[in-house]
Motif scaffolding. Structure first.
Motif, PDB file in Angstrom:
ATOM      1  N   ARG A 171     -38.681-104.039  15.386  1.00 29.91           N
ATOM      2  CA  ARG A 171     -39.747-103.189  14.843  1.00 29.91           C
ATOM      3  C   ARG A 171     -40.949-103.252  15.785  1.00 29.91           C
ATOM      4  O   ARG A 171     -41.947-103.912  15.525  1.00 29.91           O
ATOM      5  CB  ARG A 171     -40.134-103.646  13.434  1.00 29.91           C
ATOM      6  CG  ARG A 171     -41.159-102.743  12.757  1.00 29.91           C
ATOM      7  CD  ARG A 171     -41.408-103.100  11.297  1.00 29.91           C
ATOM      8  NE  ARG A 171     -41.650-104.514  11.092  1.00 29.91           N
ATOM      9  CZ  ARG A 171     -40.815-105.330  10.444  1.00 29.91           C
ATOM     10  NH1 ARG A 171     -39.682-104.876   9.949  1.00 29.91           N
ATOM     11  NH2 ARG A 171     -41.103-106.615  10.291  1.00 29.91           N
ATOM     12  N   SER A 194     -31.826-107.578  14.075  1.00 30.55           N
ATOM     13  CA  SER A 194     -30.553-107.264  14.735  1.00 30.55           C
ATOM     14  C   SER A 194     -30.263-105.770  14.794  1.00 30.55           C
ATOM     15  O   SER A 194     -29.216-105.359  15.304  1.00 30.55           O
ATOM     16  CB  SER A 194     -29.402-107.983  14.020  1.00 30.55           C
ATOM     17  OG  SER A 194     -29.331-107.585  12.659  1.00 30.55           O
ATOM     18  N   HIS A 195     -31.202-104.956  14.290  1.00 26.36           N
ATOM     19  CA  HIS A 195     -31.025-103.501  14.317  1.00 26.36           C
ATOM     20  C   HIS A 195     -32.174-102.818  15.069  1.00 26.36           C
ATOM     21  O   HIS A 195     -32.771-101.855  14.594  1.00 26.36           O
ATOM     22  CB  HIS A 195     -30.914-102.935  12.893  1.00 26.36           C
ATOM     23  CG  HIS A 195     -29.622-103.250  12.220  1.00 26.36           C
ATOM     24  ND1 HIS A 195     -29.314-104.511  11.742  1.00 26.36           N
ATOM     25  CD2 HIS A 195     -28.526-102.475  11.965  1.00 26.36           C
ATOM     26  CE1 HIS A 195     -28.100-104.490  11.215  1.00 26.36           C
ATOM     27  NE2 HIS A 195     -27.596-103.277  11.337  1.00 26.36           N
ATOM     28  N   GLY A 196     -32.468-103.342  16.228  1.00 30.36           N
ATOM     29  CA  GLY A 196     -33.463-102.715  17.097  1.00 30.36           C
ATOM     30  C   GLY A 196     -34.872-103.224  16.943  1.00 30.36           C
ATOM     31  O   GLY A 196     -35.767-102.802  17.670  1.00 30.36           O
ATOM     32  N   ILE A 248     -36.124-109.104  20.275  1.00 25.79           N
ATOM     33  CA  ILE A 248     -34.987-109.118  19.357  1.00 25.79           C
ATOM     34  C   ILE A 248     -34.213-110.409  19.582  1.00 25.79           C
ATOM     35  O   ILE A 248     -34.354-111.057  20.629  1.00 25.79           O
ATOM     36  CB  ILE A 248     -34.062-107.901  19.570  1.00 25.79           C
ATOM     37  CG1 ILE A 248     -33.502-107.887  20.994  1.00 25.79           C
ATOM     38  CG2 ILE A 248     -34.794-106.600  19.257  1.00 25.79           C
ATOM     39  CD1 ILE A 248     -32.445-106.829  21.220  1.00 25.79           C
ATOM     40  N   TYR A 295     -26.165-103.481  19.224  1.00 23.06           N
ATOM     41  CA  TYR A 295     -26.745-102.394  18.438  1.00 23.06           C
ATOM     42  C   TYR A 295     -27.495-101.415  19.337  1.00 23.06           C
ATOM     43  O   TYR A 295     -27.424-100.195  19.152  1.00 23.06           O
ATOM     44  CB  TYR A 295     -27.690-102.957  17.378  1.00 23.06           C
ATOM     45  CG  TYR A 295     -28.340-101.896  16.523  1.00 23.06           C
ATOM     46  CD1 TYR A 295     -27.706-101.403  15.383  1.00 23.06           C
ATOM     47  CD2 TYR A 295     -29.592-101.373  16.854  1.00 23.06           C
ATOM     48  CE1 TYR A 295     -28.295-100.412  14.601  1.00 23.06           C
ATOM     49  CE2 TYR A 295     -30.193-100.391  16.080  1.00 23.06           C
ATOM     50  CZ  TYR A 295     -29.544 -99.915  14.964  1.00 23.06           C
ATOM     51  OH  TYR A 295     -30.136 -98.940  14.212  1.00 23.06           O
ATOM     52  N   ARG A 341     -26.052 -97.228  21.449  1.00 22.00           N
ATOM     53  CA  ARG A 341     -26.749 -95.990  21.087  1.00 22.00           C
ATOM     54  C   ARG A 341     -26.409 -94.892  22.100  1.00 22.00           C
ATOM     55  O   ARG A 341     -26.640 -95.049  23.304  1.00 22.00           O
ATOM     56  CB  ARG A 341     -28.255 -96.212  21.061  1.00 22.00           C
ATOM     57  CG  ARG A 341     -28.743 -97.001  19.855  1.00 22.00           C
ATOM     58  CD  ARG A 341     -30.242 -97.133  19.876  1.00 22.00           C
ATOM     59  NE  ARG A 341     -30.754 -97.744  18.655  1.00 22.00           N
ATOM     60  CZ  ARG A 341     -32.030 -98.040  18.459  1.00 22.00           C
ATOM     61  NH1 ARG A 341     -32.925 -97.772  19.394  1.00 22.00           N
ATOM     62  NH2 ARG A 341     -32.415 -98.596  17.328  1.00 22.00           N
ATOM     63  N   ASP A 371     -32.277-107.592   8.074  1.00 27.67           N
ATOM     64  CA  ASP A 371     -31.436-107.021   9.128  1.00 27.67           C
ATOM     65  C   ASP A 371     -32.224-106.358  10.253  1.00 27.67           C
ATOM     66  O   ASP A 371     -31.632-105.966  11.271  1.00 27.67           O
ATOM     67  CB  ASP A 371     -30.478-105.984   8.526  1.00 27.67           C
ATOM     68  CG  ASP A 371     -29.431-106.613   7.616  1.00 27.67           C
ATOM     69  OD1 ASP A 371     -29.069-107.782   7.865  1.00 27.67           O
ATOM     70  OD2 ASP A 371     -29.001-105.948   6.657  1.00 27.67           O
ATOM     71  N   THR A 372     -33.520-106.225  10.096  1.00 27.42           N
ATOM     72  CA  THR A 372     -34.324-105.528  11.103  1.00 27.42           C
ATOM     73  C   THR A 372     -34.225-106.140  12.502  1.00 27.42           C
ATOM     74  O   THR A 372     -34.057-105.407  13.483  1.00 27.42           O
ATOM     75  CB  THR A 372     -35.803-105.462  10.665  1.00 27.42           C
ATOM     76  OG1 THR A 372     -35.881-104.669   9.477  1.00 27.42           O
ATOM     77  CG2 THR A 372     -36.672-104.830  11.736  1.00 27.42           C
ATOM     78  N   GLU A 417     -24.759-109.288  18.394  1.00 27.22           N
ATOM     79  CA  GLU A 417     -24.960-108.210  17.431  1.00 27.22           C
ATOM     80  C   GLU A 417     -26.222-107.405  17.748  1.00 27.22           C
ATOM     81  O   GLU A 417     -26.207-106.169  17.733  1.00 27.22           O
ATOM     82  CB  GLU A 417     -25.062-108.790  16.016  1.00 27.22           C
ATOM     83  CG  GLU A 417     -25.284-107.732  14.939  1.00 27.22           C
ATOM     84  CD  GLU A 417     -25.526-108.325  13.557  1.00 27.22           C
ATOM     85  OE1 GLU A 417     -25.729-107.540  12.607  1.00 27.22           O
ATOM     86  OE2 GLU A 417     -25.532-109.564  13.434  1.00 27.22           O
ATOM     87  N   SER A 418     -27.317-108.098  18.051  1.00 24.25           N
ATOM     88  CA  SER A 418     -28.593-107.424  18.320  1.00 24.25           C
ATOM     89  C   SER A 418     -28.529-106.602  19.595  1.00 24.25           C
ATOM     90  O   SER A 418     -29.009-105.462  19.638  1.00 24.25           O
ATOM     91  CB  SER A 418     -29.707-108.459  18.414  1.00 24.25           C
ATOM     92  OG  SER A 418     -29.792-109.222  17.230  1.00 24.25           O
TER      93      SER A 418
END
Length: 335
Positions: free
Chosen positions: A70, A66-68, A162, A171, A175, A63-64, A167-168
């Motif tokens: 790394r 699509s969740h900002g 990303i 996210y 914020r 899931d990384t 979805e990505s």
């Protein structure tokens, strides 16, 4: 064709610049394929455990992207990227301040063959993005396909890329603290098929998803035009209606990636090869367009903002084209 060879006494700095651009081209054209082959090849050797452990990590870390992502700051600041920047060279131009309390959607144009300007400006940060826009963090969107390639996914995640899916992007844009910039090459892979020197045709007339995304999250829209983006590669003629263009578009629909038959110069000669020309790229970031949040915008609201965006993009192009060598009689066209 007469071959023009490079001189033997090339300064060390220029050799390092050429090495940096070679690495960049290789990472786009072959690194993903090499990583894919390596992953499966290791399974049939005594090092099979490496692939098994990586597959386990891949599942845990799925899931990384699509969740900002790394991002690894040291990767953004490698000396390699400064040589890549200076090869063309690439310059980031600011026209207005951005409020770090807000989130933004950058519409990047044109896509070019390998989105050189977007990568150098928003992934390597070697052109001073953090200094020009303090408090902002850019995230360049890339085809989701590449985030499914073992090993390669970690390489592109480290640069702040990303997946280019809703979805990505959502996210980051939802914020509440702000300071996030989602960079979208709006024309995408299909626009690369029209990337050639002197081309100013953008695939934008019916591309409205990024506009709707901005409205749903109240993110400010910012037009970005990269002058010189289409000048760094030549491409075989592929006008619409020809068998070559039909084949390219067919493959693009099947695989999700376009296959422009591009060429430029080589390492030891300037007549033919896959290394881009040393042509300057000026990426101009326009003024933000204020967007009111509406989680369920109507089609009319999306169309109105899309029309305003095109007007602001045209204005940005017309105001700056004279500074960067574009003839006065050249204008943007949209398909």
């Amino acid at each position: 064709m007469k071959v023009q060879f490079a001189p033997l006494n090339i300064p060390r700095t220029r050799r390092l610049q050429t090495a940096a651009v070679l690495q960049w081209v290789f990472s786009f054209l072959a690194l993903a394929q090499c990583c894919f082959v390596l992953f499966f090849a290791l399974i049939f050797t005594r090092f099979w455990l490496i692939s098994v452990l990586y597959a386990t990590w891949w599942f845990i870390d799925r899931d990384t992207p699509s969740h900002g992502g790394r991002r690894l700051p040291f990767m953004n600041n490698l000396p390699l990227w400064k040589y890549l920047r200076d090869y063309f060279p690439v310059k980031l131009v600011k026209t207005a301040d951005l409020d770090p309390r807000l989130n933004y959607v950058f519409g990047f144009h044109p896509h070019g063959v390998l989105v050189a300007g977007a990568f150098v400006n928003f992934c390597t940060l070697s052109t001073g993005f953090l200094q020009l826009f303090p408090g902002m963090t850019p995230f360049l969107l890339m085809l989701p396909l590449w985030f499914r390639v073992p090993f390669f996914r970690d390489y592109i995640l480290s640069g702040g890329l990303i997946p280019s899916d809703k979805e990505s992007a959502s996210y980051l844009l939802r914020r509440p603290e702000g300071g996030n910039v989602v960079v979208i090459a709006v024309g995408g892979a299909p626009e690369a098929l029209d990337a050639r020197p002197g081309a100013f045709t953008l695939l934008l007339a019916n591309r409205k998803g990024f506009v709707k995304l901005a409205i749903e999250h109240g993110a400010q829209l910012v037009p970005v035009f990269s002058f010189g983006e289409n000048e760094v590669f030549d491409q075989l003629d592929n006008p619409r209606g020809t068998w070559l263009r039909w084949l390219q578009e067919r493959l693009q629909k099947m695989m999700g990636v376009s296959l422009p038959l591009f060429h430029a110069r080589g390492v030891f000669q300037y007549s033919f090869g896959l290394i881009p020309y040393r042509k300057p790229i000026f990426t101009v970031v326009g003024k933000p367009i204020k967007v009111e949040r509406n989680e369920k915008p109507t089609e009319e609201e999306v169309d109105a903002l899309h029309e305003l965006y095109i007007e602001e993009l045209c204005k940005l192009f017309e105001e700056h084209k004279g500074k960067y060598g574009v003839p006065e009689d050249k204008h943007l066209s949209f398909i």
